[in-house]
Design an enzyme around this catalytic site. Structure first.
Site, PDB file in Angstrom:
ATOM      1  N   LYS A  12       0.837  -1.197   0.000  1.00  0.00           N
ATOM      2  CA  LYS A  12       0.000   0.000   0.000  1.00  0.00           C
ATOM      3  C   LYS A  12       0.878   1.256   0.000  1.00  0.00           C
ATOM      4  O   LYS A  12       0.631   2.212  -0.742  1.00  0.00           O
ATOM      5  CB  LYS A  12      -0.858  -0.028   1.270  1.00  0.00           C
ATOM      6  CG  LYS A  12      -2.204   0.574   1.107  1.00  0.00           C
ATOM      7  CD  LYS A  12      -3.051   0.217   2.315  1.00  0.00           C
ATOM      8  CE  LYS A  12      -4.157   1.214   2.436  1.00  0.00           C
ATOM      9  NZ  LYS A  12      -4.878   1.112   3.686  1.00  0.00           N
TER      10      LYS A  12
ATOM     11  N   CYS B 118     -18.467  -0.318   8.699  1.00  0.00           N
ATOM     12  CA  CYS B 118     -18.784   0.519   9.865  1.00  0.00           C
ATOM     13  C   CYS B 118     -20.032   0.061  10.621  1.00  0.00           C
ATOM     14  O   CYS B 118     -19.941  -0.321  11.786  1.00  0.00           O
ATOM     15  CB  CYS B 118     -18.940   1.964   9.422  1.00  0.00           C
ATOM     16  SG  CYS B 118     -17.474   2.563   8.573  1.00  0.00           S
TER      17      CYS B 118
HETATM   18  C1  UGA Z   1     -21.264   5.149   7.573  1.00  0.00           C
HETATM   19  C2  UGA Z   1     -21.865   6.469   8.072  1.00  0.00           C
HETATM   20  O1  UGA Z   1     -22.948   6.858   7.217  1.00  0.00           O
HETATM   21  C3  UGA Z   1     -20.805   7.571   8.094  1.00  0.00           C
HETATM   22  O2  UGA Z   1     -21.359   8.762   8.647  1.00  0.00           O
HETATM   23  C4  UGA Z   1     -19.634   7.102   8.973  1.00  0.00           C
HETATM   24  O3  UGA Z   1     -18.585   8.058   8.981  1.00  0.00           O
HETATM   25  C5  UGA Z   1     -19.086   5.798   8.398  1.00  0.00           C
HETATM   26  O4  UGA Z   1     -20.136   4.809   8.390  1.00  0.00           O
HETATM   27  C6  UGA Z   1     -17.953   5.363   9.296  1.00  0.00           C
HETATM   28  O5  UGA Z   1     -18.199   5.085  10.469  1.00  0.00           O
HETATM   29  O6  UGA Z   1     -16.782   5.398   8.857  1.00  0.00           O
HETATM   30  P1  UGA Z   1     -20.638   4.126   5.166  1.00  0.00           P
HETATM   31  O7  UGA Z   1     -20.579   2.826   5.903  1.00  0.00           O
HETATM   32  O8  UGA Z   1     -19.501   4.522   4.304  1.00  0.00           O
HETATM   33  O9  UGA Z   1     -20.839   5.335   6.214  1.00  0.00           O
HETATM   34  O10 UGA Z   1     -21.920   4.120   4.210  1.00  0.00           O
HETATM   35  P2  UGA Z   1     -23.472   4.487   4.364  1.00  0.00           P
HETATM   36  O11 UGA Z   1     -23.822   5.394   3.258  1.00  0.00           O
HETATM   37  O12 UGA Z   1     -23.801   4.936   5.721  1.00  0.00           O
HETATM   38  O13 UGA Z   1     -24.167   3.073   4.092  1.00  0.00           O
HETATM   39  C7  UGA Z   1     -24.008   1.973   4.970  1.00  0.00           C
HETATM   40  C8  UGA Z   1     -24.908   0.832   4.551  1.00  0.00           C
HETATM   41  O14 UGA Z   1     -26.280   1.167   4.765  1.00  0.00           O
HETATM   42  C9  UGA Z   1     -24.812   0.471   3.074  1.00  0.00           C
HETATM   43  O15 UGA Z   1     -24.803  -0.942   2.938  1.00  0.00           O
HETATM   44  C10 UGA Z   1     -26.061   1.051   2.445  1.00  0.00           C
HETATM   45  O16 UGA Z   1     -26.504   0.358   1.305  1.00  0.00           O
HETATM   46  C11 UGA Z   1     -27.047   0.899   3.605  1.00  0.00           C
HETATM   47  N1  UGA Z   1     -28.184   1.842   3.553  1.00  0.00           N
HETATM   48  C12 UGA Z   1     -27.975   3.172   3.685  1.00  0.00           C
HETATM   49  C13 UGA Z   1     -29.481   1.335   3.393  1.00  0.00           C
HETATM   50  O17 UGA Z   1     -29.695   0.113   3.279  1.00  0.00           O
HETATM   51  N2  UGA Z   1     -30.534   2.224   3.383  1.00  0.00           N
HETATM   52  C14 UGA Z   1     -30.353   3.569   3.512  1.00  0.00           C
HETATM   53  O18 UGA Z   1     -31.365   4.313   3.504  1.00  0.00           O
HETATM   54  C15 UGA Z   1     -29.047   4.053   3.665  1.00  0.00           C
END
Ligand code: UGA
Length: 443
Positions: A35, A258
């Site tokens: 990396k 996460c």
């Molecule tokens: C999440 C948080 O949203 C961030 O604020 C945080 O910083 C991050 O974790 C972290 O702790 O580093 P992330 O995991 O990158 O971010 O992505 P998200 O957009 O939150 O989605 C997470 C999961 O939830 C995905 O599988 C997505 O498909 C799902 N999701 C999201 C749903 O099924 N429905 C929704 O309405 C939104």
């Protein structure tokens, strides 16, 4: 200001590039040699829209090294953004954080602010403080602060440049002053708290968002049983500003590095502290059940799964990333493999990463799991290739690329016109008119 960042995963690297763009002099520390070499030659080691361009633009203020000693010498503030992967017990593995704390300690020669950026359970900063105290030269001054990160993969730059808030968990006015200086060019509200609160804010925020998703998935199940439509219901409740319209998309469940890990970790630390967080245990259960319900739909529609050709569009845990950690697709593939289905997958970014991962030695559990899951699965180079002779198409990630395929081509290529959509990408009425058997979630 001179800043060091230990760990160049999504959070570490995006933060480093962001700080460099804001004019700080940044040294990123990475101990994975493959990396590190990529980074030193100017390449981002994962897919994140816009990050490569911004890293190239700021290369004059952004250096990479494998030496924590150099990191300590370089900066007044050292951000720790190393991984805290989940252990089998559900607790996060704090080995990397401890190792970094020990190493920072050995090289301290004067005041430094050590800033936790990784997601960690409450009281971790106290542990970091005690560890550094034990290994540092006697009398050397340092403090430990917490500065949780809220960016999402796939839209990391947008989130990092325009955060809703910036949280500093600080032990002193001096620490607050240093963090305020680093973040002086941001327009977001700055919230200074005690360190324990900042650590809880991160776990509570992620768990709340996961709870919202499980809630809407549970409501989607009621919609299926009652003849209601989850899209209409989500809109109807989301327009209430107290509820909010975001994170109410029903589907196959949440994944990623996460939510699953952080909800587990929050349940665990709560239990250690003497509180059973049953609500969050239910959130996890609903999320697991959501995948089972999805599989049930596939089986009900196909009847016999054995020897059927199942095409999958989407392998990453969400669009605009090649990250497959805890991706719902992986569990679904494994279940279908148990039924001896023939699986063909396409994903706009994760296929390339999957091919890479299949070539390297498995040094961690995630790589091992991925390699095992993707064994005997056909990785395709296009969405249309994946559906050739397929009995059924599953939609598992809502990539923009899948929004409007040429349905005539899809119909010609598939053996049976069956689509089971885990992301509610298409209009059920239109799909029926096109002649598909179309199942989605909560509609
Ligand atoms: C999440 C948080 O949203 C961030 O604020 C945080 O910083 C991050 O974790 C972290 O702790 O580093 P992330 O995991 O990158 O971010 O992505 P998200 O957009 O939150 O989605 C997470 C999961 O939830 C995905 O599988 C997505 O498909 C799902 N999701 C999201 C749903 O099924 N429905 C929704 O309405 C939104």
């Amino acid at each position: 200001m001179k800043v060091s960042i230990v760990g160049t995963g999504y959070v570490g690297l995006v933060t480093g590039v962001l700080f460099a763009d804001k004019g700080h002099d940044v040294l990123c520390i990475e101990n994975n040699i493959r990396k590190l070499q990529k980074l030193q030659s100017g390449h981002v080691p994962f897919y994140e829209p816009g990050l490569q361009e911004l890293m190239t633009k700021n290369k004059a203020r952004l250096r990479f090294s494998d030496s924590i000693k150099e990191g300590v010498e370089h900066a007044q503030a050292i951000f720790v953004a190393v991984g805290t992967p989940a252990l089998a017990t559900g607790e996060p593995d704090m080995t990397y954080i401890e190792r970094v704390a020990m190493e920072i300690a050995q090289h301290l020669d004067g005041y430094r602010l050590i800033v936790e950026k990784s997601t960690v359970p409450v009281h971790t900063s106290e542990k970091i403080y005690e560890t550094i105290k034990r290994f540092a030269p006697p009398g050397v001054e340092f403090e430990v602060a917490s500065n949780p990160e809220f960016l999402r993969e796939g839209q990391a730059l947008e989130d990092a440049f325009n955060p809703d808030r910036i949280v500093f968990g600080v032990p002193s006015a001096k620490a607050q002053g240093i963090l305020t200086e680093i973040y002086k060019d941001f327009s977001a509200p700055l919230i200074a708290t005690n360190v324990n609160s900042a650590e809880i804010i991160k776990h509570a925020a992620n768990s709340f968002l996961a709870m919202k998703i499980s809630y809407i998935n549970a409501v989607a199940n009621i919609c299926e049983l009652s003849g209601a439509n989850i899209e209409e219901v989500a809109k109807g409740i989301g327009l209430d500003r107290r509820i909010g319209e975001h994170f109410l998309r029903a589907g196959v469940g949440y994944g990623g590095s996460c939510f699953p890990k952080d909800v587990d970790a929050f349940v665990n630390i709560s239990r250690e502290l003497g509180y059973e967080f049953n609500l969050l245990e239910e959130v996890q259960k609903i999320n697991k059940d959501q995948k089972k319900r999805f599989l049930k739909k596939i089986k009900e529609t196909l009847w016999v799964v054995k020897n059927k050709v199942i095409a999958i569009w989407g392998l990453s845990f969400k669009p605009n990333t090649d990250d497959m950690r805890e991706a719902p697709a992986l569990d679904i593939i494994n279940e279908l493999k148990c039924e001896t289905a023939k699986i063909k997958i396409f994903d706009p970014q994760a296929i390339r990463k999957a091919n890479e991962i299949l070539q390297i030695p498995a040094i961690d559990n995630h790589t091992q799991y991925l390699q095992k899951t993707l064994q005997d699965v056909e990785l395709c180079t296009s969405a249309y290739e994946a559906i050739n002779e397929a009995d059924c198409l599953l939609i598992l990630t809502e990539w923009q690329d899948f929004v409007s395929p040429d349905w005539e081509i899809v119909k010609q290529k598939m053996k049976q016109k069956i689509i089971v959509d885990g992301r509610n990408m298409y209009d059920p009425e239109k799909m029926e008119q096109l002649g598909f058997i179309y199942k989605s979630v909560g509609r």
